[in-house]
Every structure is written in C-alpha cells, then in structure tokens.
Design a protein around this motif. Structure first.
Motif, PDB file in Angstrom:
ATOM      1  N   THR A  80      47.091  33.546  -8.579  1.00 26.57           N
ATOM      2  CA  THR A  80      46.326  34.077  -9.711  1.00 26.57           C
ATOM      3  C   THR A  80      44.909  34.402  -9.276  1.00 26.57           C
ATOM      4  O   THR A  80      44.399  33.841  -8.294  1.00 26.57           O
ATOM      5  CB  THR A  80      46.262  33.061 -10.861  1.00 26.57           C
ATOM      6  OG1 THR A  80      45.711  31.826 -10.379  1.00 26.57           O
ATOM      7  CG2 THR A  80      47.640  32.793 -11.447  1.00 26.57           C
ATOM      8  N   GLU A  81      44.282  35.317 -10.027  1.00 24.11           N
ATOM      9  CA  GLU A  81      42.875  35.623  -9.776  1.00 24.11           C
ATOM     10  C   GLU A  81      42.011  34.427 -10.146  1.00 24.11           C
ATOM     11  O   GLU A  81      42.344  33.654 -11.049  1.00 24.11           O
ATOM     12  CB  GLU A  81      42.444  36.851 -10.576  1.00 24.11           C
ATOM     13  CG  GLU A  81      43.035  38.154 -10.070  1.00 24.11           C
ATOM     14  CD  GLU A  81      42.518  39.359 -10.845  1.00 24.11           C
ATOM     15  OE1 GLU A  81      41.829  39.157 -11.863  1.00 24.11           O
ATOM     16  OE2 GLU A  81      42.814  40.501 -10.439  1.00 24.11           O
ATOM     17  N   PHE A  82      40.886  34.311  -9.473  1.00 22.24           N
ATOM     18  CA  PHE A  82      40.000  33.163  -9.678  1.00 22.24           C
ATOM     19  C   PHE A  82      38.608  33.671 -10.047  1.00 22.24           C
ATOM     20  O   PHE A  82      37.754  33.874  -9.184  1.00 22.24           O
ATOM     21  CB  PHE A  82      39.949  32.311  -8.407  1.00 22.24           C
ATOM     22  CG  PHE A  82      39.191  31.025  -8.568  1.00 22.24           C
ATOM     23  CD1 PHE A  82      39.715  29.992  -9.319  1.00 22.24           C
ATOM     24  CD2 PHE A  82      37.962  30.842  -7.953  1.00 22.24           C
ATOM     25  CE1 PHE A  82      39.031  28.798  -9.461  1.00 22.24           C
ATOM     26  CE2 PHE A  82      37.258  29.653  -8.087  1.00 22.24           C
ATOM     27  CZ  PHE A  82      37.800  28.628  -8.840  1.00 22.24           C
ATOM     28  N   GLY A  83      38.420  33.927 -11.316  1.00 20.98           N
ATOM     29  CA  GLY A  83      37.109  34.361 -11.789  1.00 20.98           C
ATOM     30  C   GLY A  83      36.860  35.836 -11.597  1.00 20.98           C
ATOM     31  O   GLY A  83      36.608  36.571 -12.548  1.00 20.98           O
ATOM     32  N   GLU A  87      38.782  37.251  -5.645  1.00 20.95           N
ATOM     33  CA  GLU A  87      39.098  35.867  -5.301  1.00 20.95           C
ATOM     34  C   GLU A  87      40.438  35.473  -5.906  1.00 20.95           C
ATOM     35  O   GLU A  87      40.781  35.868  -7.019  1.00 20.95           O
ATOM     36  CB  GLU A  87      38.001  34.913  -5.780  1.00 20.95           C
ATOM     37  CG  GLU A  87      36.687  35.088  -5.014  1.00 20.95           C
ATOM     38  CD  GLU A  87      35.770  33.890  -5.161  1.00 20.95           C
ATOM     39  OE1 GLU A  87      36.267  32.752  -5.091  1.00 20.95           O
ATOM     40  OE2 GLU A  87      34.563  34.102  -5.343  1.00 20.95           O
ATOM     41  N   VAL A  88      41.181  34.666  -5.167  1.00 17.97           N
ATOM     42  CA  VAL A  88      42.540  34.287  -5.554  1.00 17.97           C
ATOM     43  C   VAL A  88      42.717  32.786  -5.358  1.00 17.97           C
ATOM     44  O   VAL A  88      42.167  32.203  -4.419  1.00 17.97           O
ATOM     45  CB  VAL A  88      43.582  35.052  -4.697  1.00 17.97           C
ATOM     46  CG1 VAL A  88      45.000  34.559  -4.997  1.00 17.97           C
ATOM     47  CG2 VAL A  88      43.488  36.543  -4.937  1.00 17.97           C
ATOM     48  N   VAL A  89      43.492  32.178  -6.263  1.00 16.97           N
ATOM     49  CA  VAL A  89      43.866  30.775  -6.111  1.00 16.97           C
ATOM     50  C   VAL A  89      45.379  30.700  -5.943  1.00 16.97           C
ATOM     51  O   VAL A  89      46.134  31.287  -6.726  1.00 16.97           O
ATOM     52  CB  VAL A  89      43.425  29.932  -7.319  1.00 16.97           C
ATOM     53  CG1 VAL A  89      44.164  28.607  -7.346  1.00 16.97           C
ATOM     54  CG2 VAL A  89      41.943  29.655  -7.260  1.00 16.97           C
ATOM     55  N   VAL A  90      45.801  29.979  -4.923  1.00 19.00           N
ATOM     56  CA  VAL A  90      47.221  29.773  -4.644  1.00 19.00           C
ATOM     57  C   VAL A  90      47.538  28.301  -4.893  1.00 19.00           C
ATOM     58  O   VAL A  90      46.880  27.421  -4.335  1.00 19.00           O
ATOM     59  CB  VAL A  90      47.565  30.142  -3.185  1.00 19.00           C
ATOM     60  CG1 VAL A  90      49.048  29.905  -2.914  1.00 19.00           C
ATOM     61  CG2 VAL A  90      47.171  31.577  -2.891  1.00 19.00           C
ATOM     62  N   ARG A  91      48.531  28.052  -5.748  1.00 21.60           N
ATOM     63  CA  ARG A  91      48.944  26.680  -6.046  1.00 21.60           C
ATOM     64  C   ARG A  91      50.426  26.528  -5.744  1.00 21.60           C
ATOM     65  O   ARG A  91      51.230  27.379  -6.120  1.00 21.60           O
ATOM     66  CB  ARG A  91      48.702  26.346  -7.519  1.00 21.60           C
ATOM     67  CG  ARG A  91      47.243  26.289  -7.946  1.00 21.60           C
ATOM     68  CD  ARG A  91      47.155  25.889  -9.413  1.00 21.60           C
ATOM     69  NE  ARG A  91      45.774  25.742  -9.872  1.00 21.60           N
ATOM     70  CZ  ARG A  91      45.048  26.719 -10.386  1.00 21.60           C
ATOM     71  NH1 ARG A  91      45.574  27.938 -10.493  1.00 21.60           N
ATOM     72  NH2 ARG A  91      43.811  26.514 -10.788  1.00 21.60           N
TER      73      ARG A  91
END
Length: 323
Positions: A80-83, A87-91
């Motif tokens: 998902t995008e992060f702000g 920027e991307v966040v991978v979980r």
C-alpha cells in the motif's frame, strides 16, 4: 479567559435523555463492531514484517506486486501507499529467523526492475513477542482502570466514583469501536493514544465533579439538576478552550504528520470529542440516576466539619494541659 458569562446558567440536563440515548447507540454499536469485525492488529501485536520503501517517482504498485508474486515469502504481502505516492509499505506475516537480516536486500533485489528504490525501514516482530505485547497492552488498560477506581474512590463519594468509571468505559469502548470501523492498525502507538484518551477523559470528568461538589457546598439549591447545570456552566469556558486547543494540535498532526502517526492522531481526535461530550452528558446525568442526595451529602459534610472542630478543640485543650 472567559468565553461564556459566569452568571449565566445553561440547562444542560434538559437534553440528558437525548444525549444519553445517542451515546448509548454509539456504545452498543461499538460493542457490535468489536464483537463481529474485531480489531485490525498491526505488526506490533500480531507479529510479522513491515518494510517501508521509497521511489524517486510514483511507486508502481502493480509491478511491485508482480515482482513479489515470484517469491514464496512475499507472494501474499500487502502493498500500500504510505502517505505519498512515492512511498510504499509492505506487510507480510513472515517473521521467523529464516527471513534473515538481509530481507531488505532481498526486497531491493526483487524490485530492481521497478525503478530506483530505497529501503527506508524494516521492522520484524515474532508472533510470540506480538502476543506478549498484546497481553501487556491489555494489562496496561486494566491497571489504568484499577488505578482510576482507587483514586476516585478515595477522592469522591461512591456515586461519583461509579459515574466516573462508567464514563471511562463508555469513552474507551466508543473509541475502540471507531478504530474497528475505520480499520486503524492497533499497535503500540494506538495503545498509547487509548491511554491518553483515558487520562484526558478522566481529567475532564474530575474537574466537573470537583465543581459540582463545591457547588453543592456553596449553592442554596436542593435539586441536583440545578447544581449540575450551575457547575457545568461555570466550567464551560475551560472545557471549550481546553478541547479546542488540544483538537487544533491533534488535527495538525492528523493532516500533516504523515501515516506514521495517522492512527495515533485519529484515536486522539475521537477521544477528545467523546471525552468532552461524556464529561457533561454522561457522568453528570449518572449522578441523578444513581439517586445522589444533596441533603445527605451536606449532612455528612457538616458532621465532618463538626468532628474536625471537636478534634481541634481537644488538641488545644491538651496542649494547654486542661485535659
């Protein structure tokens, strides 16, 4: 600073039934959400790995997912995008030792064809650690409630204590219901926000209860509704100013603080709104429904003053050698 005239008394208790019904609907709805939908536990409490990535341009989410699809560990990762769009966040749930300390290197190698990417953060929490943090977080909330109960029981008459505890439970449940409704990740930051809401709500309630108690002593009125209206009206400027200034600060954090503190600031916004409403329209009406008696309270206070004077007189006689 006074926003409202001290001499004016507003009839808050006139709307207590409407406000309590409204808050009761929110309370029951929150319990229903928590029972059916539950909470979305973040990495801190569920265990897993979080990786924050930054691109020079807009992050190609589809290409990132395609690159991860070929990797056994990362194929089910949430991207998902992060702000911002770059920027991307991978979980993902993997957090065992086989991931190794070079998981960031592995991800960067997988994404080398998607653009110029930088691995900014890698957080890994094992499932056992996550369970332990979740248990300790729940314990922190329960201990806080216990401390509140002990504090109020010593400071106020028991009906005040029950009203304050009921108000705190109301505020926390509705706040957690909002967390569930909007899919806010429950992590250590969120837990800190919940405990902050607990303290904020308690502070508002204690100030109004203090004013009610003083109003009972100084006012000539014998109806509890009238004393509550006088007391809440006297503290209204303080309540509005405190809530407004705190809300402005938290809104700035929510709008401009970025995704890192988005959950924290959201919980505070909900808590401030609910805590302000409940300190007036939940805790105060509960005193009425708990059959708080002004006459009985004044009689007890008068007896306390009489006993205090008797002790002072006996001490004075003892010091003079009369006794």
């Amino acid at each position: 600073m006074q926003i409202f005239t001290k001499a004016r008394v507003y009839d808050f208790m006139r709307f207590r039934f409407i406000s309590v019904v409204f808050c009761l609907i929110l309370f029951v709805g929150s319990i229903f959400l928590l029972a059916t939908k539950g909470l979305n536990y973040g990495i801190d409490f569920s265990g897993g790995t979080l990786i924050q990535l930054k691109y020079d341009t807009k992050a190609p989410l589809d290409k990132i997912r395609e690159a991860f699809a070929s990797n056994e560990i990362l194929k089910n990762a949430s991207v998902t995008e992060f702000g911002t769009t770059d920027e991307v966040v991978v979980r993902f749930s993997g957090s065992s030792s086989n991931l190794g300390s070079d998981i960031g290197v592995t991800v960067k190698e997988l994404l080398k064809d998607t653009g110029n990417v930088e691995v900014r953060r890698v957080d890994i929490v094992g499932p056992k650690v996550g369970d332990e943090l979740r248990e300790k977080g729940l314990m922190a909330i329960l201990i806080s409630f216990g401390a509140v109960l002990i504090y109020i029981a010593f400071r106020f008459e028991w009906r005040f204590a029950l009203a304050a505890i009921a108000t705190e439970i109301h505020d926390i449940i509705i706040t957690m219901g909002a967390i569930s409704l909007f899919d806010i990740d429950v992590n250590l930051d969120t837990l800190a926000a919940i405990l902050t809401v607990l303290g904020y709500s308690l502070n508002d309630t204690i100030i109004i209860f203090d004013r009610i108690r003083e109003g009972i002593k100084s006012s000539k009125r014998t109806d509890i509704e009238g004393v509550i209206n006088e007391s809440v009206s006297a503290t209204l400027s303080r309540t509005i100013l405190t809530s407004a200034t705190t809300m402005m600060t938290v809104l700035v954090l929510f709008l401009f603080g970025g995704d890192m503190i988005h959950g924290f600031s959201f919980v505070l916004i909900v808590g401030i709104v609910i805590g302000t409403i409940s300190s007036i329209y939940i805790s105060s009406p509960l005193l009425i429904w708990f059959k708080f008696s002004i006459e009985h309270f004044r009689a007890k206070e008068a007896q306390k003053q009489k006993d205090k004077k008797d002790r002072e007189r006996e001490r004075a006689m003892f010091e003079k050698g009369v006794v």
